[in-house]
Write an enzyme that holds these catalytic residues in place. Structure first.
Site, mmCIF file in Angstrom:
data_model
loop_
_atom_site.group_PDB
_atom_site.id
_atom_site.type_symbol
_atom_site.label_atom_id
_atom_site.label_comp_id
_atom_site.label_asym_id
_atom_site.label_seq_id
_atom_site.Cartn_x
_atom_site.Cartn_y
_atom_site.Cartn_z
ATOM 1 N N ASP A 51 -6.803 4.974 -2.809
ATOM 2 C CA ASP A 51 -6.866 6.165 -2.488
ATOM 3 C C ASP A 51 -8.011 6.831 -3.222
ATOM 4 O O ASP A 51 -8.312 7.915 -2.984
ATOM 5 C CB ASP A 51 -5.594 7.051 -3.022
ATOM 6 C CG ASP A 51 -5.157 6.916 -4.471
ATOM 7 O OD1 ASP A 51 -6.079 6.267 -5.307
ATOM 8 O OD2 ASP A 51 -4.348 7.523 -4.840
ATOM 9 N N SER A 52 -9.120 5.996 -3.914
ATOM 10 C CA SER A 52 -9.960 6.253 -4.177
ATOM 11 C C SER A 52 -11.086 6.998 -2.995
ATOM 12 O O SER A 52 -12.021 7.261 -3.259
ATOM 13 C CB SER A 52 -10.670 5.150 -4.883
ATOM 14 O OG SER A 52 -10.631 3.819 -4.168
ATOM 15 N N ASP A 90 -2.837 1.682 -1.540
ATOM 16 C CA ASP A 90 -2.115 2.637 -2.368
ATOM 17 C C ASP A 90 -1.117 3.616 -1.674
ATOM 18 O O ASP A 90 -1.314 4.056 -0.523
ATOM 19 C CB ASP A 90 -3.179 3.505 -3.072
ATOM 20 C CG ASP A 90 -3.920 2.903 -4.388
ATOM 21 O OD1 ASP A 90 -3.111 2.310 -4.785
ATOM 22 O OD2 ASP A 90 -4.961 3.335 -4.455
ATOM 23 N N LYS A 118 0.409 -0.371 -3.815
ATOM 24 C CA LYS A 118 0.317 0.224 -5.059
ATOM 25 C C LYS A 118 0.791 1.535 -5.678
ATOM 26 O O LYS A 118 0.538 2.327 -4.505
ATOM 27 C CB LYS A 118 -1.038 -0.189 -5.466
ATOM 28 C CG LYS A 118 -1.333 0.155 -7.095
ATOM 29 C CD LYS A 118 -2.853 -0.126 -7.493
ATOM 30 C CE LYS A 118 -3.699 0.579 -7.027
ATOM 31 N NZ LYS A 118 -3.605 1.835 -7.610
ATOM 32 N N GLU A 120 1.266 4.505 -8.908
ATOM 33 C CA GLU A 120 0.934 4.524 -10.479
ATOM 34 C C GLU A 120 2.166 5.152 -11.276
ATOM 35 O O GLU A 120 3.075 5.966 -10.747
ATOM 36 C CB GLU A 120 -0.103 5.862 -10.398
ATOM 37 C CG GLU A 120 -1.369 5.473 -9.536
ATOM 38 C CD GLU A 120 -2.309 6.594 -9.811
ATOM 39 O OE1 GLU A 120 -3.235 6.254 -9.026
ATOM 40 O OE2 GLU A 120 -2.280 7.606 -10.293
ATOM 41 N N GLU A 187 -5.914 0.253 -15.897
ATOM 42 C CA GLU A 187 -7.139 0.948 -15.876
ATOM 43 C C GLU A 187 -7.466 1.742 -17.249
ATOM 44 O O GLU A 187 -6.716 2.571 -17.776
ATOM 45 C CB GLU A 187 -6.896 2.167 -14.693
ATOM 46 C CG GLU A 187 -8.612 2.612 -14.556
ATOM 47 C CD GLU A 187 -8.330 3.629 -13.435
ATOM 48 O OE1 GLU A 187 -9.501 4.126 -13.209
ATOM 49 O OE2 GLU A 187 -7.612 3.452 -12.585
#
Length: 271
Positions: A51-52, A90, A118, A120, A187
């Site tokens: 999602d970057s 993501d 993925k 978070e 991260e």
């Protein structure tokens, strides 16, 4: 030492084999078929549709505006360029707020070509991880600096320098592995903490700004090619295009540096 067969697609079970065999995994983000094809053919083990893309492709100031539709679109076009690399996608902001929402979004991403999703954080996300894994959806967890938490964190800051935060990260890492995650991204955490977590969990860790002791590394496409995105350049970034001479050469240089342990160096790590 175990090493994946470069002629065969990398599978989810092969990730655990790589950790047991001491084979470091090289991961890169990709957002379209062209770059995905070059990365795949040049030896990247894992490709992440991150999602970057909200920041480096769409030009936003954070990842928060990215939608599930955005992620499905980019996952589908990246998948068309992949033959060997494992493809991870993501779950964007709030797509994993409940197990049911996560299942709906994850199903769409897997149908678009991803082999793993993925997400978070830990906490209530542990229930989400269990829910997805029980329904045959492989999960990669993400701890430390979690970009979707940027408002709560007050910016993009190193996590785990304080004893209480470090202790919670170690506990969260054990918890996501117990919940069924197959892979763990760490991260922006101190190198020593990442080393301790990597030694303690049975699943492979992938570092980004987490020092050299993780089981693999990941960089954002634009960062590892030295492309200016309009955002501050993180300490953990290295431009591999200069020494590689081409995009394919940059990928090969990056993969080799990850495998031999020369990247990241001390200058790319936090203490």
């Amino acid at each position: 030492m175990y090493a994946p067969d470069d002629r065969k697609p990398l599978t989810v079970p092969a990730l655990a084999e790589a950790k047991r065999g001491g084979h470091r995994l090289a991961m890169l983000t990709a957002y379209d078929a062209g770059f995905a094809r070059v990365f795949d053919e040049s030896g990247a083990d894992i490709l992440l549709v991150g999602d970057s893309l909200g920041m480096v492709v769409q030009g936003h100031g954070s990842t928060l505006p990215v939608s599930v539709d955005d992620m499905v679109y980019h996952t589908a076009i990246v998948a068309r360029g992949v033959r060997r690399s494992l493809l991870v996608a993501d779950l964007p902001f709030q797509a994993d707020a409940t197990p049911e929402r996560a299942l709906e979004a994850s199903t769409r991403l897997l149908q678009a070509g991803a082999q793993m999703v993925k997400l978070e954080g830990a906490g209530h996300k542990l229930e989400v991880i269990r829910f997805l894994v029980e329904r045959e959806i492989p999960v990669c967890a993400h701890l430390g600096l979690t970009p979707q938490s940027v408002l709560r964190l007050g910016g993009y800051k190193v996590q785990g320098r304080e004893d209480a935060v470090a202790r919670r990260l170690r506990e969260d890492a054990a918890a996501v592995a117990e919940a069924g995650a197959t892979l763990l991204v760490l991260e922006c955490v101190p190198s020593g903490l990442a080393e301790a977590i990597t030694a303690a969990v049975v699943i492979p860790t992938i570092g980004i700004g987490a020092g050299p002791h993780c089981d693999g590394q990941v960089l954002v496409l634009h960062d590892f090619l030295g492309l200016h995105t309009g955002h501050r350049r993180p300490k953990f970034v290295k431009d591999f295009l200069g020494e590689g001479g081409s995009v394919a050469g940059a990928v090969k240089a990056y993969v080799a540096a990850v495998r031999e342990g020369s990247f990241p160096g001390p200058e790319h790590s936090y203490e």
